[in-house]
Design a protein around this motif. Sequence first.
Motif, mmCIF file in Angstrom:
data_model
loop_
_atom_site.group_PDB
_atom_site.id
_atom_site.type_symbol
_atom_site.label_atom_id
_atom_site.label_comp_id
_atom_site.label_asym_id
_atom_site.label_seq_id
_atom_site.Cartn_x
_atom_site.Cartn_y
_atom_site.Cartn_z
ATOM 1 N N ASP A 1 15.969 4.659 -14.306
ATOM 2 C CA ASP A 1 15.056 4.326 -13.203
ATOM 3 C C ASP A 1 13.951 3.386 -13.677
ATOM 4 O O ASP A 1 13.633 3.306 -14.868
ATOM 5 C CB ASP A 1 14.409 5.600 -12.640
ATOM 6 C CG ASP A 1 15.329 6.377 -11.714
ATOM 7 O OD1 ASP A 1 16.485 5.947 -11.520
ATOM 8 O OD2 ASP A 1 14.894 7.420 -11.199
ATOM 9 N N ASN A 2 13.335 2.717 -12.717
ATOM 10 C CA ASN A 2 12.168 1.878 -12.987
ATOM 11 C C ASN A 2 10.891 2.681 -12.774
ATOM 12 O O ASN A 2 10.776 3.421 -11.793
ATOM 13 C CB ASN A 2 12.118 0.677 -12.038
ATOM 14 C CG ASN A 2 13.268 -0.280 -12.245
ATOM 15 O OD1 ASN A 2 13.800 -0.397 -13.354
ATOM 16 N ND2 ASN A 2 13.664 -0.972 -11.188
ATOM 17 N N VAL A 3 9.930 2.505 -13.693
ATOM 18 C CA VAL A 3 8.597 3.065 -13.520
ATOM 19 C C VAL A 3 7.625 1.898 -13.429
ATOM 20 O O VAL A 3 7.483 1.117 -14.367
ATOM 21 C CB VAL A 3 8.223 4.001 -14.686
ATOM 22 C CG1 VAL A 3 6.829 4.582 -14.463
ATOM 23 C CG2 VAL A 3 9.250 5.128 -14.828
ATOM 24 N N PRO B 1 6.910 -3.891 -14.546
ATOM 25 C CA PRO B 1 5.524 -4.274 -14.262
ATOM 26 C C PRO B 1 5.359 -5.250 -13.108
ATOM 27 O O PRO B 1 6.208 -6.106 -12.851
ATOM 28 C CB PRO B 1 5.091 -4.938 -15.575
ATOM 29 C CG PRO B 1 6.356 -5.570 -16.083
ATOM 30 C CD PRO B 1 7.474 -4.657 -15.671
ATOM 31 N N THR B 2 4.247 -5.092 -12.423
ATOM 32 C CA THR B 2 3.711 -6.145 -11.574
ATOM 33 C C THR B 2 2.447 -6.640 -12.262
ATOM 34 O O THR B 2 1.731 -5.847 -12.891
ATOM 35 C CB THR B 2 3.398 -5.644 -10.149
ATOM 36 O OG1 THR B 2 2.868 -6.728 -9.369
ATOM 37 C CG2 THR B 2 2.398 -4.508 -10.152
ATOM 38 N N ASP C 1 -1.714 -8.299 -6.803
ATOM 39 C CA ASP C 1 -0.764 -9.210 -6.168
ATOM 40 C C ASP C 1 0.073 -8.352 -5.221
ATOM 41 O O ASP C 1 1.093 -7.785 -5.598
ATOM 42 C CB ASP C 1 0.112 -9.883 -7.224
ATOM 43 C CG ASP C 1 1.053 -10.932 -6.634
ATOM 44 O OD1 ASP C 1 1.358 -10.839 -5.424
ATOM 45 O OD2 ASP C 1 1.476 -11.837 -7.382
ATOM 46 N N TRP C 2 -0.395 -8.235 -3.996
ATOM 47 C CA TRP C 2 0.208 -7.290 -3.059
ATOM 48 C C TRP C 2 1.662 -7.617 -2.747
ATOM 49 O O TRP C 2 2.488 -6.701 -2.593
ATOM 50 C CB TRP C 2 -0.614 -7.238 -1.770
ATOM 51 C CG TRP C 2 -1.982 -6.667 -1.983
ATOM 52 C CD1 TRP C 2 -3.163 -7.338 -2.050
ATOM 53 C CD2 TRP C 2 -2.306 -5.280 -2.205
ATOM 54 N NE1 TRP C 2 -4.206 -6.479 -2.294
ATOM 55 C CE2 TRP C 2 -3.711 -5.208 -2.388
ATOM 56 C CE3 TRP C 2 -1.550 -4.109 -2.266
ATOM 57 C CZ2 TRP C 2 -4.363 -4.006 -2.624
ATOM 58 C CZ3 TRP C 2 -2.204 -2.907 -2.501
ATOM 59 C CH2 TRP C 2 -3.591 -2.861 -2.679
ATOM 60 N N LYS D 1 8.293 -5.204 -6.076
ATOM 61 C CA LYS D 1 8.726 -4.315 -7.152
ATOM 62 C C LYS D 1 9.008 -2.913 -6.612
ATOM 63 O O LYS D 1 9.939 -2.241 -7.043
ATOM 64 C CB LYS D 1 7.644 -4.245 -8.245
ATOM 65 C CG LYS D 1 7.399 -5.556 -8.972
ATOM 66 C CD LYS D 1 8.600 -6.017 -9.743
ATOM 67 C CE LYS D 1 8.271 -7.122 -10.749
ATOM 68 N NZ LYS D 1 7.650 -8.303 -10.168
ATOM 69 N N MET D 2 8.185 -2.461 -5.651
ATOM 70 C CA MET D 2 8.406 -1.139 -5.069
ATOM 71 C C MET D 2 9.708 -1.072 -4.271
ATOM 72 O O MET D 2 10.337 -0.013 -4.196
ATOM 73 C CB MET D 2 7.228 -0.767 -4.161
ATOM 74 C CG MET D 2 5.969 -0.381 -4.898
ATOM 75 S SD MET D 2 4.678 0.136 -3.728
ATOM 76 C CE MET D 2 3.427 0.780 -4.846
ATOM 77 N N SER D 3 10.099 -2.174 -3.685
ATOM 78 C CA SER D 3 11.297 -2.182 -2.837
ATOM 79 C C SER D 3 12.585 -2.129 -3.642
ATOM 80 O O SER D 3 13.660 -1.899 -3.078
ATOM 81 C CB SER D 3 11.295 -3.420 -1.942
ATOM 82 O OG SER D 3 11.465 -4.601 -2.716
ATOM 83 N N ASN D 4 12.497 -2.338 -4.962
ATOM 84 C CA ASN D 4 13.688 -2.228 -5.793
ATOM 85 C C ASN D 4 14.197 -0.793 -5.733
ATOM 86 O O ASN D 4 13.443 0.152 -5.975
ATOM 87 C CB ASN D 4 13.336 -2.604 -7.239
ATOM 88 C CG ASN D 4 14.552 -2.671 -8.142
ATOM 89 O OD1 ASN D 4 15.291 -1.705 -8.290
ATOM 90 N ND2 ASN D 4 14.763 -3.819 -8.758
#
Length: 386
Positions: free
Chosen positions: A106-108, A131-132, A146-147, A153-156
């Motif tokens: 998973d991505n954190v 990261p963002t 950077d909204w 990144k959250m939508s991944n």
Amino acid sequence: MEYDFDTILDRRHTNSEKWDVKPNELPMTTADMDFKTAPEIMAAMTKKIASGAFGYEYPNEEYFNAVASWYKTEHNAKADPSWMRFATGVIPSITACVNYLSHEGDNVLLMEPVYNTFYNSILNSGRHAFPTQLKYDHSTYTYSVDWDDLEDKMSNPLTTLMILCNPHNPTGYVWSRDELIRIIKLAQKHGIIVISDEIHGDLVLTGPDYTPTFSLPEDCRQNVVTLVSTSKTFNVAALHAATGIVPNPLLREHFTRAINKYEVAEPNLLAIPGTIAAYTQGADWLHQLKKYLLGNREYLVEFIKKNLPKLHVVPGTATYLVWIDVSEVTDDSATLAQKIREKTGLIINPGTYYHGNGSHFIRINIAYPRAQVKDGLERLAAAIKN
């Protein structure tokens, strides 16, 4: 009572991680303070040791009530003691959560530059650090979210967790209530649990106070694990004591299982009395400490403005860690930090530790008696000028 923050402590040969250095070196790195903790805390620990019996410990009602009272008094934030669980540290709790609340691969999500130890919790658990980048304004030396990239990144679909640093380390930025609500609502939209490290929350030195995530509106705290500790506040990191505050009962049950599965839920003999004393008797000490730290920061800002005009201090309002833009001097802060140490004995953190645009920055710990801060800055100036 007036507390002493001017006496220089000799911490060499005391098992101090930070002070395992050569005789002429001055380490302004690891985030602990070179001040004695509040005498009220030392008295509570001394009393515990005097009892002479050191069997198994557990956190009692007095402990959780002390945490709740502190956040109500110091931050005007209500936390129900039933939301709380004791843990042996913020980072151990994060690691337990990463392992229990996500799956390998998973991505954190992180907001870089950010505290480097988060990466250990992620990578050692077989997850991906995702990261963002915070946007950096070179004209004002400030950061912002950077909204668009954050939501991207959250939508991944592999992004299941986010580690939030509130207030932010290393920039010292204090997130506004509105920013926190926006971050958490975006996380909810994409089914992401937010783990909020709030270890620096008591150390806002000027300006608006920080907002504990557990104090947000009810609909904004259902996917949040808040982690707090006296560790940075009172210079008691070796007590290994923290508190997880989780309003959502189902998520709280998962958190409870996580810290017990990974055996980070049992206190040592000093953790409970030390923490209770800090939260019930330590306010005056902390208020004086923050004034002293603010004085150190103001001294640093003026010193750099006068003597090192090519360096620029990022105007954070929290923590005793100062983030400094050195891009007009170098684009390789790791080499710069190495040369500063070699030439002057001053040890600082290169920004590369914190990823993102860290190669253009250095981080300096100013939680020292003023004389040592002056010494460190004079060494820094000598190195940069040469």
